[in-house]
Scaffold this motif. Structure first.
Motif, short mmCIF file in Angstrom:
data_model
loop_
_atom_site.label_atom_id
_atom_site.label_comp_id
_atom_site.label_asym_id
_atom_site.label_seq_id
_atom_site.Cartn_x
_atom_site.Cartn_y
_atom_site.Cartn_z
N ILE A 3 -46.72 -59.32 19.03
CA ILE A 3 -46.35 -58.16 19.85
C ILE A 3 -46.12 -56.94 18.96
O ILE A 3 -46.57 -55.83 19.29
N GLU A 7 -48.11 -53.52 19.24
CA GLU A 7 -47.41 -52.25 19.46
C GLU A 7 -47.83 -51.22 18.42
O GLU A 7 -47.99 -50.04 18.73
N GLY A 24 -49.46 -56.75 27.63
CA GLY A 24 -49.01 -57.31 28.91
C GLY A 24 -49.11 -58.83 28.91
O GLY A 24 -48.19 -59.53 29.33
N THR A 27 -46.34 -60.34 26.49
CA THR A 27 -44.98 -60.29 27.03
C THR A 27 -44.86 -61.18 28.27
O THR A 27 -43.80 -61.77 28.49
N GLN A 32 -41.27 -61.99 29.91
CA GLN A 32 -40.72 -60.63 29.95
C GLN A 32 -41.54 -59.85 30.98
O GLN A 32 -42.40 -59.04 30.65
N LYS A 34 -40.96 -57.57 33.42
CA LYS A 34 -40.92 -56.12 33.61
C LYS A 34 -41.66 -55.41 32.49
O LYS A 34 -42.35 -54.41 32.73
N GLU A 35 -41.54 -55.92 31.28
CA GLU A 35 -42.28 -55.33 30.16
C GLU A 35 -43.78 -55.53 30.36
O GLU A 35 -44.57 -54.62 30.13
N ALA A 36 -44.16 -56.72 30.79
CA ALA A 36 -45.58 -57.00 31.03
C ALA A 36 -46.12 -56.06 32.09
O ALA A 36 -47.21 -55.49 31.93
N ARG A 37 -45.36 -55.87 33.15
CA ARG A 37 -45.79 -54.96 34.22
C ARG A 37 -46.01 -53.55 33.66
O ARG A 37 -47.01 -52.91 33.97
N SER A 38 -45.10 -53.11 32.82
CA SER A 38 -45.21 -51.78 32.22
C SER A 38 -46.47 -51.66 31.37
O SER A 38 -47.19 -50.64 31.44
N TYR A 39 -46.76 -52.67 30.59
CA TYR A 39 -47.97 -52.63 29.77
C TYR A 39 -49.24 -52.64 30.61
O TYR A 39 -50.20 -51.92 30.34
N LYS A 42 -49.79 -49.24 31.99
CA LYS A 42 -50.38 -48.34 31.00
C LYS A 42 -51.87 -48.59 30.87
O LYS A 42 -52.67 -47.65 30.80
#
Length: 182
Positions: A3, A7, A24, A27, A32, A34-39, A42
């Motif tokens: 990761i 990053e 995504g 994570t 993780q 919420k982090e996966a969703r964020s990635y 993006k």
């Protein structure tokens, strides 16, 4: 460590949707969500037609309980590839979760027409038939899943449930026993 490397790659190449997709995935494997969703978001901002990101974000959204947005992702993915049996399966699961068994049955049936080699597809269809109280069809689907994957404990469990509903208690006991053995 992977990761961290991804990053750094994202910092160096912030316009590469695939890097965010991989973040995504990484994570998500670590739960993780919420982090996966964020990635995935993006990745999709950079490439709205990123089929795999749409599907994977839909799975994350289902796990987070956001079925409506998950459905939107799966529909968008199907607009890109209407023959993607895993997306049809995921769409079926999401629809079943929001109490739309007829629509769920339609999508899982399409998935099976496209690729009939996945036991999980027949498990899903059997579960939907159970919800619709179509027990003979549920039994048939569970048996097909077992034919495809004989060591699938969950199928034996659900077969046992269907057999109880049909008052075939002896056979249900055997199915439950087999589930426990696996």
């Amino acid at each position: 460590k992977a990761i961290e490397q991804l990053e750094k790659a994202a910092e160096l190449r912030p316009s590469q949707s695939h890097i965010f997709y991989l973040l995504g995935n990484a994570t998500a494997r670590l739960c993780q969500l919420k982090e996966a969703r964020s990635y995935y978001e993006k990745a999709l901002r950079l490439n709205p037609q990123f089929f795999a990101a749409l599907n994977n974000q839909g799975l994350i959204l289902m796990n987070l309980g956001d079925f409506e947005t998950a459905l939107d992702n799966f529909y968008r993915a199907l607009n890109i590839d209407s023959t993607a049996s895993p997306v049809l399966f995921n769409l079926s699961v999401a629809l079943d979760k929001i109490d739309s068994p007829s629509a769920a049955l339609n999508y899982i049936s399409r998935a099976i027409q496209i690729d009939s080699s996945f036991a999980i597809f027949y498990l899903q269809r059997g579960n939907i038939y159970m919800n619709l109280d179509l027990l003979d069809l549920a039994l048939s689907s569970f048996n097909k899943a077992i034919e495809l994957e004989p060591a699938y404990a969950l199928v034996y469990n659900n077969l046992g449930n269907a057999l109880v509903e049909t008052e075939n208690i002896k056979q249900a006991e055997l199915a439950y026993q087999r589930a426990l053995e696996l």
